[in-house]
Design an enzyme around this catalytic site. Structure first.
Site, PDB file in Angstrom:
ATOM      1  N   ARG A 145      47.324  49.564  34.624  1.00 38.28           N
ATOM      2  CA  ARG A 145      47.718  49.463  36.030  1.00 38.28           C
ATOM      3  C   ARG A 145      47.780  48.006  36.500  1.00 38.28           C
ATOM      4  O   ARG A 145      48.726  47.590  37.156  1.00 38.28           O
ATOM      5  CB  ARG A 145      46.732  50.251  36.901  1.00 38.28           C
ATOM      6  CG  ARG A 145      47.120  50.215  38.366  1.00 38.28           C
ATOM      7  CD  ARG A 145      46.331  51.174  39.187  1.00 38.28           C
ATOM      8  NE  ARG A 145      45.046  50.611  39.553  1.00 38.28           N
ATOM      9  CZ  ARG A 145      44.164  51.229  40.350  1.00 38.28           C
ATOM     10  NH1 ARG A 145      44.424  52.425  40.815  1.00 38.28           N
ATOM     11  NH2 ARG A 145      43.015  50.671  40.647  1.00 38.28           N
TER      12      ARG A 145
ATOM     13  N   HIS B 189      50.970  56.685  56.798  1.00 40.25           N
ATOM     14  CA  HIS B 189      50.323  57.847  56.198  1.00 40.25           C
ATOM     15  C   HIS B 189      50.519  59.051  57.121  1.00 40.25           C
ATOM     16  O   HIS B 189      50.331  58.937  58.336  1.00 40.25           O
ATOM     17  CB  HIS B 189      48.829  57.561  55.993  1.00 40.25           C
ATOM     18  CG  HIS B 189      48.100  58.716  55.379  1.00 40.25           C
ATOM     19  ND1 HIS B 189      48.179  59.010  54.042  1.00 40.25           N
ATOM     20  CD2 HIS B 189      47.307  59.665  55.934  1.00 40.25           C
ATOM     21  CE1 HIS B 189      47.467  60.097  53.788  1.00 40.25           C
ATOM     22  NE2 HIS B 189      46.916  60.501  54.911  1.00 40.25           N
TER      23      HIS B 189
ATOM     24  N   GLU C 189      40.364  50.525  49.717  1.00 41.62           N
ATOM     25  CA  GLU C 189      40.061  51.957  49.797  1.00 41.62           C
ATOM     26  C   GLU C 189      41.353  52.719  50.132  1.00 41.62           C
ATOM     27  O   GLU C 189      42.140  52.243  50.967  1.00 41.62           O
ATOM     28  CB  GLU C 189      39.084  52.151  50.951  1.00 41.62           C
ATOM     29  CG  GLU C 189      38.034  53.192  50.738  1.00 41.62           C
ATOM     30  CD  GLU C 189      37.156  53.247  51.980  1.00 41.62           C
ATOM     31  OE1 GLU C 189      36.983  54.338  52.528  1.00 41.62           O
ATOM     32  OE2 GLU C 189      36.697  52.168  52.418  1.00 41.62           O
TER      33      GLU C 189
ATOM     34  N   ASP D  35      44.096  54.923  51.769  1.00 38.33           N
ATOM     35  CA  ASP D  35      44.392  55.424  53.115  1.00 38.33           C
ATOM     36  C   ASP D  35      43.328  55.022  54.140  1.00 38.33           C
ATOM     37  O   ASP D  35      42.932  55.808  55.007  1.00 38.33           O
ATOM     38  CB  ASP D  35      44.597  56.957  53.108  1.00 38.33           C
ATOM     39  CG  ASP D  35      45.794  57.361  52.274  1.00 38.33           C
ATOM     40  OD1 ASP D  35      46.768  56.593  52.231  1.00 38.33           O
ATOM     41  OD2 ASP D  35      45.759  58.441  51.651  1.00 38.33           O
TER      42      ASP D  35
HETATM   43  C1  GRF Z   1      56.185  59.894  54.147  1.00 35.56           C
HETATM   44  O1  GRF Z   1      55.714  61.120  54.599  1.00 35.56           O
HETATM   45  C2  GRF Z   1      55.065  58.894  54.150  1.00 35.56           C
HETATM   46  O2  GRF Z   1      54.171  59.108  55.175  1.00 35.56           O
HETATM   47  C3  GRF Z   1      54.396  59.150  52.829  1.00 35.56           C
HETATM   48  O3  GRF Z   1      55.458  59.430  51.958  1.00 35.56           O
HETATM   49  C4  GRF Z   1      56.562  59.931  52.674  1.00 35.56           C
HETATM   50  C5  GRF Z   1      57.731  59.051  52.358  1.00 35.56           C
HETATM   51  O4  GRF Z   1      58.936  59.545  52.827  1.00 35.56           O
HETATM   52  N1  GRF Z   1      53.554  58.031  52.482  1.00 35.56           N
HETATM   53  P1  GRF Z   1      60.243  58.658  52.719  1.00 35.56           P
HETATM   54  O5  GRF Z   1      60.444  58.288  51.251  1.00 35.56           O
HETATM   55  O6  GRF Z   1      60.107  57.461  53.593  1.00 35.56           O
HETATM   56  O7  GRF Z   1      61.339  59.584  53.193  1.00 35.56           O
END
Ligand code: GRF
Length: 211
Positions: A69, A113, A147, A149
């Protein structure tokens, strides 16, 4: 390039609807920032098409077979840093990022998120919100800390949970809110207008958001 103009790099893995919202806002409003590049860890990300539509250079950078990673993230950071970003934007980038990467972009790395953090960190937020029976769900834009989210919150949007909601219907209404709150937050970061004190973030020069 004018150094006072912010530089934005967007990382995607999927549909790219948040990328679209950001690119559209950047194009339609007089941002003191431009989207310099999009990177995807997946060759089949539909968001690559969104980048092309907006004329944004895009690059696929996949982890190599057996690559650690940290090694992958170092390669990624090298490519990102070519653009001297003031904002590195996670827009559906489906990889957990290691501490060295996060530290390298401290206070320049932002994420959206699909929940009202700190509730429902992690995956399957809409299903979990329905299972928990909460009446309010939503979206959070936050600076990224090591951490998962977590990290100082820049903005949030609240979505009522309806009796007849399914995971799909709830996801769609939350996504709409992501598209509303993410672009101005990205803009403020890219234009160097965020001030962070502990967990609290102040946005300078923000017109009060319409709630
Ligand atoms: C969204 O729901 C975002 O919150 C999450 O992944 C999704 C991405 O959607 N982290 P997009 O690729 O921007 O349509």
């Amino acid at each position: 390039m004018n150094p006072s103009v912010g530089s934005i790099v967007v990382l995607i893995s999927g549909a790219g609807s948040n990328l679209r919202a950001i690119a559209r806002a950047c194009q339609e409003q007089a941002w003191q920032a431009r989207i310099a590049a999009v990177f995807s860890n997946r060759a089949d990300a539909a968001g690559l098409g969104v980048a092309a539509e907006f004329g944004i250079p895009a690059e696929v950078l996949q982890p190599r077979e057996g690559e650690a990673r940290e090694a992958y993230e170092q390669r990624l950071a090298q490519r990102i840093d070519v653009h001297a970003p003031t904002a590195v934007v996670l827009a559906g980038f489906m990889r957990v990022l290691g501490a060295p990467f996060v530290e390298h972009y401290r206070e320049r790395l932002i994420n959206v998120h699909p929940s009202l953090l700190p509730a429902f960190a992690g995956l399957h937020t809409h299903r979990r919100a329905l299972e928990a029976g909460v009446k309010w769900h939503g979206a959070t834009v936050h600076l990224v800390s090591a951490e998962v989210d977590a990290g100082p919150i820049v903005d949030q949007a609240v979505v009522p949970v309806r009796d007849d909601d399914t995971e799909t219907s709830l996801r769609a209404r939350v996504l709409e809110q992501e598209h509303r709150i993410y672009p101005p937050a990205v803009r403020a970061l890219a234009e160097r207008r965020l001030r962070v004190q502990g967990q609290r973030v102040r946005v300078l020069g923000r017109a009060e958001p319409q709630r």
